[in-house]
Design a protein around this motif. Structure first.
Motif, PDB file in Angstrom:
ATOM      1  N   TYR A   1      57.949  48.673  32.736  1.00 22.46           N
ATOM      2  CA  TYR A   1      58.750  48.083  31.654  1.00 22.46           C
ATOM      3  C   TYR A   1      57.903  47.838  30.413  1.00 22.46           C
ATOM      4  CZ  TYR A   1      61.041  47.362  36.050  1.00 22.46           C
ATOM      5  OH  TYR A   1      61.574  47.570  37.298  1.00 22.46           O
ATOM      6  N   GLY A   2      56.726  48.426  30.384  1.00 22.67           N
ATOM      7  CA  GLY A   2      55.800  48.192  29.280  1.00 22.67           C
ATOM      8  C   GLY A   2      55.045  46.892  29.516  1.00 22.67           C
ATOM      9  N   PRO A   3      54.216  46.483  28.533  1.00 17.09           N
ATOM     10  CA  PRO A   3      53.455  45.245  28.714  1.00 17.09           C
ATOM     11  C   PRO A   3      54.362  44.008  28.681  1.00 17.09           C
ATOM     12  CG  PRO A   3      52.993  46.277  26.566  1.00 17.09           C
ATOM     13  CD  PRO A   3      53.946  47.173  27.273  1.00 17.09           C
ATOM     14  N   TYR A   4      54.028  43.008  29.469  1.00 18.80           N
ATOM     15  CA  TYR A   4      54.836  41.779  29.454  1.00 18.80           C
ATOM     16  C   TYR A   4      54.002  40.584  29.905  1.00 18.80           C
ATOM     17  CZ  TYR A   4      55.160  42.199  34.560  1.00 18.80           C
ATOM     18  OH  TYR A   4      54.848  42.269  35.895  1.00 18.80           O
ATOM     19  N   TRP A   5      54.446  39.414  29.480  1.00 22.34           N
ATOM     20  CA  TRP A   5      53.854  38.150  29.920  1.00 22.34           C
ATOM     21  C   TRP A   5      54.691  37.581  31.059  1.00 22.34           C
ATOM     22  CZ3 TRP A   5      49.352  36.239  28.066  1.00 22.34           C
ATOM     23  CH2 TRP A   5      48.897  36.719  26.837  1.00 22.34           C
ATOM     24  N   SER A   6      54.035  37.025  32.080  1.00 25.19           N
ATOM     25  CA  SER A   6      54.734  36.305  33.141  1.00 25.19           C
ATOM     26  C   SER A   6      54.486  34.809  32.963  1.00 25.19           C
ATOM     27  CB  SER A   6      54.176  36.692  34.514  1.00 25.19           C
ATOM     28  OG  SER A   6      54.679  37.937  34.902  1.00 25.19           O
ATOM     29  N   ILE A   7      55.562  34.053  32.842  1.00 23.62           N
ATOM     30  CA  ILE A   7      55.450  32.589  32.780  1.00 23.62           C
ATOM     31  C   ILE A   7      55.867  32.082  34.150  1.00 23.62           C
ATOM     32  CG2 ILE A   7      56.064  30.518  31.451  1.00 23.62           C
ATOM     33  CD1 ILE A   7      54.989  32.807  29.708  1.00 23.62           C
ATOM     34  N   THR A   8      54.964  31.409  34.860  1.00 23.02           N
ATOM     35  CA  THR A   8      55.240  31.118  36.268  1.00 23.02           C
ATOM     36  C   THR A   8      55.336  29.625  36.601  1.00 23.02           C
ATOM     37  OG1 THR A   8      52.878  31.327  36.722  1.00 23.02           O
ATOM     38  CG2 THR A   8      54.243  33.279  37.124  1.00 23.02           C
ATOM     39  N   ARG A   9      54.915  28.742  35.670  1.00 22.89           N
ATOM     40  CA  ARG A   9      55.004  27.310  35.987  1.00 22.89           C
ATOM     41  C   ARG A   9      56.273  26.704  35.398  1.00 22.89           C
ATOM     42  NH1 ARG A   9      48.943  24.899  35.053  1.00 22.89           N
ATOM     43  NH2 ARG A   9      48.009  25.808  36.945  1.00 22.89           N
ATOM     44  N   TYR A  10      56.808  25.729  36.119  1.00 29.90           N
ATOM     45  CA  TYR A  10      58.073  25.081  35.749  1.00 29.90           C
ATOM     46  C   TYR A  10      58.064  24.617  34.294  1.00 29.90           C
ATOM     47  CZ  TYR A  10      62.172  22.058  36.584  1.00 29.90           C
ATOM     48  OH  TYR A  10      63.424  21.467  36.542  1.00 29.90           O
ATOM     49  N   ASN A  11      57.030  23.838  33.930  1.00 28.19           N
ATOM     50  CA  ASN A  11      57.057  23.223  32.591  1.00 28.19           C
ATOM     51  C   ASN A  11      56.869  24.252  31.476  1.00 28.19           C
ATOM     52  OD1 ASN A  11      57.625  20.604  33.431  1.00 28.19           O
ATOM     53  ND2 ASN A  11      55.467  20.243  33.951  1.00 28.19           N
ATOM     54  N   ASP A  12      56.100  25.289  31.725  1.00 27.80           N
ATOM     55  CA  ASP A  12      55.947  26.340  30.708  1.00 27.80           C
ATOM     56  C   ASP A  12      57.271  27.103  30.526  1.00 27.80           C
ATOM     57  OD1 ASP A  12      53.276  25.765  30.217  1.00 27.80           O
ATOM     58  OD2 ASP A  12      52.540  27.191  31.717  1.00 27.80           O
TER      59      ASP A  12
END
Ligand code: HEM
Length: 425
Positions: free
Chosen positions: A61-72
């Protein structure tokens, strides 16, 4: 070892050790097979601990950021001025939207930013107001009862096919007061709307477009029958007769209608299956439920957290920004992994466990947050409450008798087959 080469048979501590050996930069949690094998949780655990805002430079899907913590995740979801849902920037899933290829310019407010989003959402919201939905409760209850009464006791059946799909289709048909004999069309249109051409449901973008036009014409007919007949409690009558929605251009009406159909279809279906699986994996909780069926109201949001029917929502950064100390550039793809946030041990007590009398069970991310927070969340809870009340009246034990099969998808956390045996009281 890389994300791709993790052996299928690894589980538990062995899997955790193998995942720990993968260089962080090579972790790609978006691979659909990780969700199908239900191994993705081990990857999320590592990311939450070591690199909660993680950059994957190369993926399908190309480059991407993963945000994995609840508060973020909350921080991204509530910051719609910086993180956009706009379809033309890619929309709301890691896979960019391809609406141009289907030649049907459907407008859905889930993939719009302010101010258009707000105006359209406001226009449709009354249709799912709790007061209206409660009017539908007796009909949903009666039809759910009929489906459950028709099931064989003591024989192996597939819960997904015989119950989850049936109940969800029935509820959709009830909500729209859709001709009962033709209700399977609703499921078909819902599947077609989300289908990737060539991946099984439809063969081409042309076929997809043609079927959606057929859907549009069908609903146009229902709309015309119901216009100028105020007082109807189904969603079409409400939209056709409300001053806020009756002037909607037709493709906007259709787009929002499909959003109501799709929004509540797979999500509710998989919550019904997920609940059965969760209770089987936590027999002490099933006992608790048998002793006190009044816990259903509390159990429903816990099912929705545990299952997390949509694994993620995606945004596109409109400007340079920062999350958890990482610099996100304008135009970057930001993926909020709700499935990971719902297992964040720093926010949710014993998150891997299914606890039907959990305090504060609505503290989960499954419905998202901010201006796009699920509009149908109370409707979803209502349906699940009715269904579980009717299941509990009839069956002592819905026993899972084989391994569940899961959907190959990184967006819908789906159970495609769940063999069960029913035990009466
Ligand atoms: C939006 C989940 C049931 C209608 C959403 C979003 C999620 C979600 C994650 C996007 C939130 C965001 O982008 O921040 C779920 C789950 C359900 C469920 C887990 C069941 C357990 C339903 C039902 C309906 C529905 C039954 C039918 C009315 C919508 C609509 C939106 C939406 C219209 C768009 C809201 C907006 O953009 O403002 N849902 N949903 N959903 N959902 Fe649901």
């Amino acid at each position: 070892m890389t994300t791709q080469t993790i052996p299928q048979e690894l589980d538990g501590a062995e899997l955790a050790r193998a995942v720990a050996d993968i260089p962080l930069a090579e972790i790609d949690v978006a691979r659909p097979s990780l969700f199908q094998s239900d191994k993705v949780g081990t990857f999320f655990e590592r990311l939450r601990r070591e690199d909660p805002v993680h950059y994957c430079a190369e993926s399908a899907y190309g480059p991407y950021w993963s945000i994995t913590r609840y508060n973020d995740i909350m921080a991204v979801d509530t910051n719609h001025k910086v993180y956009s849902s706009e379809a033309k920037l890619g929309g709301i899933a890691i896979q960019d939207m391809h609406s141009d290829q289907s030649n049907l310019e459907l407008e859905m407010f889930i993939a719009m930013d302010q101010p258009k989003h707000d105006a359209q959402r406001k226009a449709v919201t009354p249709a799912v107001a709790p007061s209206n939905l409660l009017l539908l409760e007796p009909v949903i209850r009666e039809r759910a009862g009929e489906i459950l009464d028709s099931l064989p006791v003591g024989e192996e059946i597939d819960w997904v096919k015989s119950v989850s799909v049936e109940l969800t289709t029935m509820t959709l048909a009830t909500l729209f007061d859709f001709p009962w004999e033709e209700r399977a069309r609703l499921t078909r249109w819902s599947d077609v709307t989300t289908a990737i051409p060539g991946a099984g449901i439809v063969d081409s973008f042309e076929q997809r477009r043609d079927e959606l036009i057929e859907c549009a014409m069908y609903f146009k007919g229902l709309w015309e029958q119901r216009i100028d007949q105020p007082g109807g409690t189904d969603l079409i009558s409400m939209m056709a007769n409300s001053s806020a929605t009756r002037e909607m251009p037709f493709l906007e009406f259709l787009g929002n209608l499909l959003l109501l159909i799709v929004g509540g279809n797979d999500t509710t279906r998989n919550s019904i299956s997920g609940g059965v699986l969760a209770l089987n994996r936590h027999p002490d909780q099933y006992d608790k439920l048998r002793r006190d069926p009044a816990l259903i109201g509390n159990m429903v949001p816990e099912i929705i957290r545990w299952q997390t029917p949509l694994t993620h929502m995606r945004r596109t950064a409109l400007e340079d920004s920062e999350i958890g100390g990482k610099r996100i550039a304008k135009g970057d793809k930001v993926v909020m992994w709700y499935l990971s946030g719902n297992r964040d041990e720093t926010v949710i007590d014993r998150p891997e466990e299914f606890i039907i009398d959990r305090k504060n069970p609505r503290q989960h991310l499954s419905f998202g947050y901010g201006i796009h927070r699920c509009m149908g969340n109370r409707l979803a809870e209502l349906q699940l409450r009715i269904i579980w009340e009717e299941i509990q009246k009839r069956f002592h034990f819905v026993e899972v008798v084989g391994e569940p099969e899961r959907l190959l998808s990184n967006l819908v956390r789906g159970i495609t087959r769940l063999p069960v045996k029913l035990h009466a009281h």
